[in-house]
Design a protein around this motif. Structure first.
Motif, PDB file in Angstrom:
ATOM      1  N   ILE A   1       0.845  -1.193   0.000  1.00  0.00           N
ATOM      2  CA  ILE A   1       0.000   0.000   0.000  1.00  0.00           C
ATOM      3  C   ILE A   1       0.876   1.236   0.000  1.00  0.00           C
ATOM      4  O   ILE A   1       1.637   1.461   0.944  1.00  0.00           O
ATOM      5  CB  ILE A   1      -0.936   0.013   1.207  1.00  0.00           C
ATOM      6  CG1 ILE A   1      -1.936  -1.129   1.081  1.00  0.00           C
ATOM      7  CG2 ILE A   1      -1.659   1.338   1.311  1.00  0.00           C
ATOM      8  CD1 ILE A   1      -3.036  -1.097   2.092  1.00  0.00           C
TER       9      ILE A   1
ATOM     10  N   THR B   1      -2.606   1.118  -4.231  1.00  0.00           N
ATOM     11  CA  THR B   1      -2.435  -0.157  -3.539  1.00  0.00           C
ATOM     12  C   THR B   1      -2.122  -1.201  -4.606  1.00  0.00           C
ATOM     13  O   THR B   1      -2.952  -1.448  -5.493  1.00  0.00           O
ATOM     14  CB  THR B   1      -3.713  -0.543  -2.777  1.00  0.00           C
ATOM     15  OG1 THR B   1      -3.933   0.410  -1.735  1.00  0.00           O
ATOM     16  CG2 THR B   1      -3.589  -1.922  -2.170  1.00  0.00           C
TER      17      THR B   1
ATOM     18  N   THR C   1       2.615  -1.866   4.574  1.00  0.00           N
ATOM     19  CA  THR C   1       1.783  -0.672   4.723  1.00  0.00           C
ATOM     20  C   THR C   1       2.613   0.557   5.076  1.00  0.00           C
ATOM     21  O   THR C   1       3.668   0.439   5.709  1.00  0.00           O
ATOM     22  CB  THR C   1       0.719  -0.879   5.821  1.00  0.00           C
ATOM     23  OG1 THR C   1       0.013   0.346   6.043  1.00  0.00           O
ATOM     24  CG2 THR C   1       1.373  -1.300   7.130  1.00  0.00           C
TER      25      THR C   1
ATOM     26  N   PHE D   1      -7.334  -2.504  -0.350  1.00  0.00           N
ATOM     27  CA  PHE D   1      -6.875  -3.889  -0.418  1.00  0.00           C
ATOM     28  C   PHE D   1      -7.918  -4.764  -1.112  1.00  0.00           C
ATOM     29  O   PHE D   1      -7.611  -5.548  -2.020  1.00  0.00           O
ATOM     30  CB  PHE D   1      -6.596  -4.389   1.007  1.00  0.00           C
ATOM     31  CG  PHE D   1      -6.315  -5.857   1.113  1.00  0.00           C
ATOM     32  CD1 PHE D   1      -5.023  -6.333   0.990  1.00  0.00           C
ATOM     33  CD2 PHE D   1      -7.327  -6.760   1.349  1.00  0.00           C
ATOM     34  CE1 PHE D   1      -4.751  -7.684   1.105  1.00  0.00           C
ATOM     35  CE2 PHE D   1      -7.066  -8.109   1.460  1.00  0.00           C
ATOM     36  CZ  PHE D   1      -5.771  -8.580   1.337  1.00  0.00           C
TER      37      PHE D   1
ATOM     38  N   LEU E   1      -7.782   1.340   4.957  1.00  0.00           N
ATOM     39  CA  LEU E   1      -6.889   0.686   4.009  1.00  0.00           C
ATOM     40  C   LEU E   1      -7.440  -0.635   3.499  1.00  0.00           C
ATOM     41  O   LEU E   1      -7.070  -1.092   2.416  1.00  0.00           O
ATOM     42  CB  LEU E   1      -5.515   0.459   4.652  1.00  0.00           C
ATOM     43  CG  LEU E   1      -4.754   1.710   5.072  1.00  0.00           C
ATOM     44  CD1 LEU E   1      -3.408   1.324   5.672  1.00  0.00           C
ATOM     45  CD2 LEU E   1      -4.554   2.657   3.903  1.00  0.00           C
TER      46      LEU E   1
ATOM     47  N   THR F   1      -5.419   3.895  -3.239  1.00  0.00           N
ATOM     48  CA  THR F   1      -5.323   3.712  -1.797  1.00  0.00           C
ATOM     49  C   THR F   1      -6.452   4.471  -1.095  1.00  0.00           C
ATOM     50  O   THR F   1      -6.704   5.638  -1.391  1.00  0.00           O
ATOM     51  CB  THR F   1      -3.968   4.216  -1.287  1.00  0.00           C
ATOM     52  OG1 THR F   1      -2.935   3.389  -1.844  1.00  0.00           O
ATOM     53  CG2 THR F   1      -3.883   4.145   0.225  1.00  0.00           C
TER      54      THR F   1
END
Length: 720
Positions: free
Chosen positions: A8, A13, A68, A39, A35, A30
């Motif tokens: 990310i 991402t 991350t 994903f 988050l 992103t």
């Protein structure tokens, strides 16, 4: 192998999905507020391309690996709990004095020299949240003054009354004897049990760092405590998101040491820069697998530009005391130089120097560059690239993002054209030249400071914007060979998929392998081997706790070595794990000498000053399956492919626009060669081939970009 690995970044991402021998790359914007949403979007896209359902995939994959930037962002934004610190009596001001040089940590050399305007960073631990306890351990670990529990209780209650939400215990000489820190922890847990409401996270410096130096060890623990709450909730949220979708295995988190571990065996500090370091790990594996020699990795994404070095043989550089934000820390971290220059970096006019500056501010993914048409008003590198004709507005990010050239033109015109007295296209050229020069200077400084010769290195370029700017960067840095690895646009995610379960433990040690005064060699084998055995035990326990068998654990011995009192320290990796004889000592010294000579030039070695070991480090790891890189060779003839169209493209150094052939992904077949100027547009990235360069794809999916004036031959094939 069935594996999902995700990186990310600040803008995108990236997802690399391995399903047996089928490899898929995917991207999504992103989602900073959550988050898990980004994903899920990236994974959904990858599953769609594979013709599989997300639920079925998550039930069958062997692992999900996650890198991350959440910790990095939290530190930059100073979002975290109020941290209190307990230190040894008499050392109350160590954290805030910061070795007297704290004002310069994390700044560029020009700002470090401006002492008149120097400002120290706002401390993560305010002075009123530092408390001292009466205890003392000497430099060899002997107890001089015992801990007094009532004194500890008094100091802890004062911290709690002043609003401390996390407590750091950083005592003098705790690396030699951490028993006092453990005693303080037990006292705190008696009053504030972990299972009750109101419990307070307590972190011990002796568990976070094994290096001597009160300030950097305390800093490391403070940052860990500051990020603990953010990372705890975020990783739990991500883990819950996976469980809801049917994934029942532990989620794996990438570490900045070049390995990974389960989230319950991960310190928050270990996640800083984990995504870019996964890319360096991928470059290391590429170097080892293909024998391409010395590598400088270049990861240009939407927010940052990350530089890593992998000398021939795949040995990574470590930072001995890396700077995270504005603070020195002491954790084993793969060296990485990050510049605030990416596709989303904002270009502005510097009225003092009467020039254009690019970054470090970024438009990110929301609102993003002006051309995203999401409300962004500032011109970015991506806006310049679009206006110069490099990007296809209808085929950016696999068509998921439609670009608006009118927005780019307007943003550049409003911010720069009047100040520069230039047309928008010429101003866009200034942005492109400026950002390329910034990154080239960063690479040159990195190589020269580490003892490298620019001409000897191959640039491995990846990230969404790597292929777009590689020519301009390499030409200005003096590099003639560029390699775009397979899956270049998500290469950091691919690198994350190749990393091993790994824990690194280290301790400071004063070991003189050769004493020039007495002309004697080190012979205290039992002492040194005792250090190594203890570090191996700790690494083994870490991995066994995560479910791995004890007999699967392997160990790698590393030492940080230097000549006499030199400031230059070199990390050396050994094939042996014990020192048992004079022959072993000589072998260690010889290996250090060879690496030092290769890095700084033969003849620069100085054994007459003595040979010292500063730190002993053991990497404990588990071998596993990896994505294989084949040899980058091709022996067939090449022809020039048919272009799909022509369009006017503006190049830096060219007065007029050039009618330039545009190719699609079909041009990246090993039977073809593409000479610049040209543009090759694929689903996930764009290759800009400037005049004097040529593209040679390989059968394995990698792509060579070669300077024709500097390299008449080819690394993979003859040219027709």
């Amino acid at each position: 192998m069935k594996r999902i690995s995700v990186d990310i970044g600040g803008t995108f991402t990236d997802c690399f999905f391995a399903w047996n021998e089928h490899y898929i790359e995917s991207k999504a914007l992103t989602t900073h507020h959550n988050l898990a949403l980004g994903f899920n979007a990236a994974l959904e896209n990858a599953c769609s391309l594979a013709g599989l359902s997300r639920k079925d995939v998550l039930q069958e994959v062997d692992s999900v690996r996650y890198a991350t930037t959440l910790g990095t962002n939290a530190l930059i934004e100073a979002k975290g709990p109020r941290v209190g610190a307990i230190v040894t009596h008499g050392f109350e001001d160590t954290i805030h004095i910061s070795r007297s040089k704290g004002y310069g940590a994390g700044l560029d050399p020009q700002k470090q020299g401006d002492m008149a305007d120097a400002e120290r960073p706002t401390p993560l631990v305010p002075r009123n949240l530092v408390r001292a306890v009466k205890e003392r351990v000497d430099s060899v670990g002997d107890v001089l003054v015992a801990v007094q529990p009532d004194d500890v209780r008094k100091q802890v209650r004062e911290l709690v009354d002043n609003g401390a939400e996390a407590i750091v215990v950083a005592l003098t000489n705790a690396t030699e004897n951490g028993s006092h820190e453990q005693e303080i922890l037990e006292v705190i847990l008696d009053d504030y049990p972990a299972h009750e409401l109101g419990s307070i996270p307590v972190l011990l410096s002796s568990q976070v760092s094994g290096r001597k130096g009160e300030y950097v060890r305390a800093n490391s623990t403070i940052i860990d405590a500051f990020l603990h709450q953010t990372m705890f909730h975020a990783l739990n949220q991500l883990s819950a998101n996976l469980r809801e979708a049917g994934y029942e295995k532990p989620m794996l988190v990438i570490h900045n040491s070049g390995g990974m571990a389960q989230s319950n065996s991960t310190d928050a500090l270990q996640t800083i820069h984990s995504g870019p370091i996964a890319g360096v790990g991928g470059a290391q594996h590429l170097s080892e697998s293909t024998g391409i020699g010395d590598v400088v990795s270049m990861d240009m994404g939407g927010t940052s530009f990350d530089i890593g070095l992998v000398p021939e043989g795949g040995v990574q550089h470590y930072d001995f005391q890396p700077t995270i934000g504005r603070w020195l820390v002491s954790v084993p971290m793969v060296h990485l130089n990050t510049l605030g220059a990416g596709g989303g970096s904002i270009a502005s006019y510097d009225r003092i120097h009467k020039s254009v500056s690019v970054g470090p501010e970024s438009a990110g993914s929301d609102p993003g560059p002006a051309c995203y048409d999401r409300g962004g008003l500032s011109p970015t590198v991506t806006d310049a690239d679009l206006l110069l004709g490099y990007l296809d507005p209808d085929n950016y990010a696999n068509g998921f993002i439609k670009l608006n050239p009118k927005r780019s033109r307007f943003a550049i015109e409003e911010a720069l054209c009047d100040e520069l007295d230039l047309e928008p296209v010429d101003a866009a050229k200034v942005i492109k030249r400026t950002v390329d020069e910034q990154m080239a200077i960063g690479i040159e400084m990195e190589l020269r400071s580490r003892g490298g010769t620019v001409e000897d290195y191959t640039m491995v370029a990846y990230g969404g914007n790597g292929p777009l700017h590689a020519c301009g960067i390499a030409a200005r840095a003096g590099i003639s060979r560029i390699l775009f690895p397979p899956f270049a646009s998500v290469f950091s995610a691919l690198g994350a998929g190749n990393l091993k379960p790994l824990h690194i433990h280290e301790r400071s040690s004063y070991v003189v392998l050769y004493d020039p005064i007495t002309r004697s060699l080190f012979d205290e084998y039992e002492r040194l081997n005792g250090y190594i055995e203890e570090l191996e035990r700790r690494g083994r326990e870490d991995l066994v706790r995560q479910g791995y068998a004890s007999d699967e654990v392997k160990h790698r011995l590393e030492m940080d070595m230097r000549y006499g009192n030199q400031l230059v320290t070199t990390a050396v990796t050994f094939k042996i794990n014990r020192i048992d004889s004079v022959g072993d000592v000589l072998s260690v010294i010889r290996k250090f000498s060879d690496i030092y000579g290769d890095r700084y030039g033969q003849g620069t070695q100085a054994p007459e000053a003595g040979v010292r070991v500063q730190t002993v480090r053991v990497a404990s790891y588990i071998e596993g399956e990896v994505v294989r890189f084949d040899d980058l060779e091709y022996g067939g003839d090449r022809t020039v492919p048919e272009s799909v169209e022509h369009r006017e493209v503006h190049f830096v150094g060219e007065d007029e626009a050039l009618e330039t052939p545009i190719y699609d992904a079909g041009a990246l077949h090993e039977n073809y060669v593409v000479h610049g100027p040209a543009v090759i547009t694929t689903e996930n990235t764009t290759y800009l081939v400037e005049r004097g360069w040529r593209v040679e794809p390989t059968p394995q999916g990698a792509v060579w970009l070669l300077n024709e004036s500097a390299s008449q031959g080819s690394p993979s094939s003859p040219i027709e």
